[in-house]
Scaffold this active site. Structure first.
Site, PDB file in Angstrom:
ATOM      1  N   GLU A   7      47.884  44.409  31.839  1.00 44.33           N
ATOM      2  CA  GLU A   7      49.377  44.340  31.959  1.00 44.33           C
ATOM      3  C   GLU A   7      50.230  44.376  30.746  1.00 44.33           C
ATOM      4  O   GLU A   7      49.582  44.096  29.791  1.00 44.33           O
ATOM      5  CB  GLU A   7      49.692  42.922  32.836  1.00 44.33           C
ATOM      6  CG  GLU A   7      49.402  42.961  34.347  1.00 44.33           C
ATOM      7  CD  GLU A   7      50.151  43.483  35.033  1.00 44.33           C
ATOM      8  OE1 GLU A   7      50.500  44.867  35.083  1.00 44.33           O
ATOM      9  OE2 GLU A   7      50.159  43.066  36.530  1.00 44.33           O
TER      10      GLU A   7
ATOM     11  N   ASP B 285      37.966  46.045  37.281  1.00 43.20           N
ATOM     12  CA  ASP B 285      38.810  44.966  37.507  1.00 43.20           C
ATOM     13  C   ASP B 285      38.489  44.240  38.997  1.00 43.20           C
ATOM     14  O   ASP B 285      37.938  45.061  39.773  1.00 43.20           O
ATOM     15  CB  ASP B 285      40.040  45.045  37.379  1.00 43.20           C
ATOM     16  CG  ASP B 285      40.687  46.225  37.971  1.00 43.20           C
ATOM     17  OD1 ASP B 285      40.179  46.798  38.864  1.00 43.20           O
ATOM     18  OD2 ASP B 285      41.924  46.596  37.875  1.00 43.20           O
TER      19      ASP B 285
HETATM   20  C1  GLP Z   1      45.877  48.617  40.667  1.00 41.66           C
HETATM   21  C2  GLP Z   1      44.634  48.519  39.888  1.00 41.66           C
HETATM   22  C3  GLP Z   1      44.790  49.656  38.977  1.00 41.66           C
HETATM   23  C4  GLP Z   1      45.108  50.730  39.666  1.00 41.66           C
HETATM   24  C5  GLP Z   1      46.633  50.599  39.900  1.00 41.66           C
HETATM   25  C6  GLP Z   1      47.152  51.934  40.523  1.00 41.66           C
HETATM   26  O1  GLP Z   1      46.571  47.354  40.558  1.00 41.66           O
HETATM   27  N1  GLP Z   1      44.099  47.164  39.271  1.00 41.66           N
HETATM   28  O2  GLP Z   1      43.184  49.974  38.634  1.00 41.66           O
HETATM   29  O3  GLP Z   1      45.188  51.867  38.761  1.00 41.66           O
HETATM   30  O4  GLP Z   1      46.867  49.467  40.437  1.00 41.66           O
HETATM   31  O5  GLP Z   1      47.208  51.692  42.037  1.00 41.66           O
HETATM   32  P1  GLP Z   1      47.406  53.150  42.789  1.00 41.66           P
HETATM   33  O6  GLP Z   1      46.189  54.201  42.493  1.00 41.66           O
HETATM   34  O7  GLP Z   1      47.057  52.604  44.331  1.00 41.66           O
HETATM   35  O8  GLP Z   1      48.747  53.520  42.799  1.00 41.66           O
END
Ligand code: GLP
Length: 239
Positions: A139, A63
């Protein structure tokens, strides 16, 4: 579904890096699905430290934020260069991330899906998980989304990601994300989760009903998923 639980984040990161490098040893030209966020950061650090050979690999990221250019320090393109691509021997021409500044975002989604189709099934997909169960930026909503799409980020996601920006107002409201088809057709998936903050959602995603309101729950249907969690994140899960 395999559950691997570690005493802390460092051990989790080392184990994930070991399994990741095994994939590249067995298939040097692997197509790797990569994720951003704090969860895989330690694994990327370990991969760079171990000088894992990426020379024949190709990567596709999940993404990107809409409106952030690749030069912006909070864009996912920047994150990937900073945390991995600039630190290993990967051919950057074979690294792919959706472009958040494309003039026509719908066109960009189609382009990314065409690329994914051309590259074939992902050999190893890395995932984190959002507090609301999102994977990539898929989402929660009333249906599972198959293809690459533009998504309006949930307020909770915007707030969770505000920690990387100087103010809440700077967090982009939209993103482009790979849909669930390329994730679910990946040959192997590693999901990384650490910390108390992920405990509730891990339980819902892996031990609750399969529902698009918890997008990660679809992973229960995948034949080869390994969860790398630390004890805090795994606290509410029972096996
Ligand atoms: C983000 C990304 C995801 C990620 C998630 C968790 O928004 N788009 O790909 O897995 O949040 O993030 P984190 O690993 O910092 O908790």
């Amino acid at each position: 579904m395999k559950f691997l639980v570690f005493s802390d984040y460092q051990k989790l990161s080392e184990a994930a890096a070991e399994q990741f490098s095994k994939q590249l040893r067995q298939k040097p030209d692997s197509l790797l699905g990569l994720a951003t966020g704090s969860s895989p950061e330690g694994m990327y650090r370990e991969l760079a430290k171990r000088k894992v050979d990426f020379s024949r690999a190709e990567t596709v990221n999940l993404d990107e934020y809409v409106s952030l250019p690749a030069t912006h320090s909070q864009s996912y393109a920047y994150f990937m260069r900073d945390k991995l691509f600039d630190l290993v021997n990967i051919d950057q021409k074979r690294t792919h991330i959706p472009c958040g500044t494309a003039k026509d975002l719908k066109e960009e989604c189609l382009r990314y899906d065409e690329l994914l189709k051309k590259l074939g099934h992902i050999d190893l997909q890395i995932l984190g998980i959002g507090h609301n169960g999102h994977i990539g930026f898929n989402e929660p909503q009333d249906h599972f989304e198959k293809n690459t799409h533009v998504v309006d980020l949930k307020q909770s996601t915007i707030e969770a990601n505000a920690r990387f920006f100087s103010s809440l107002g700077e967090v982009p409201r939209q993103a482009i994300t790979m849909g669930l088809y390329p994730i679910m057709t990946a040959k192997k998936i590693f999901l990384l989760a650490s910390g108390e903050g992920k405990a509730k959602i891990l339980k819902e995603a892996f031990f609750g009903p399969i529902t698009p309101f918890v997008p990660a729950s679809i992973l229960q249907l995948h034949p080869d998923v390994t969860l790398f969690a630390d004890e805090e994140a795994f606290r509410l899960c029972k096996i």
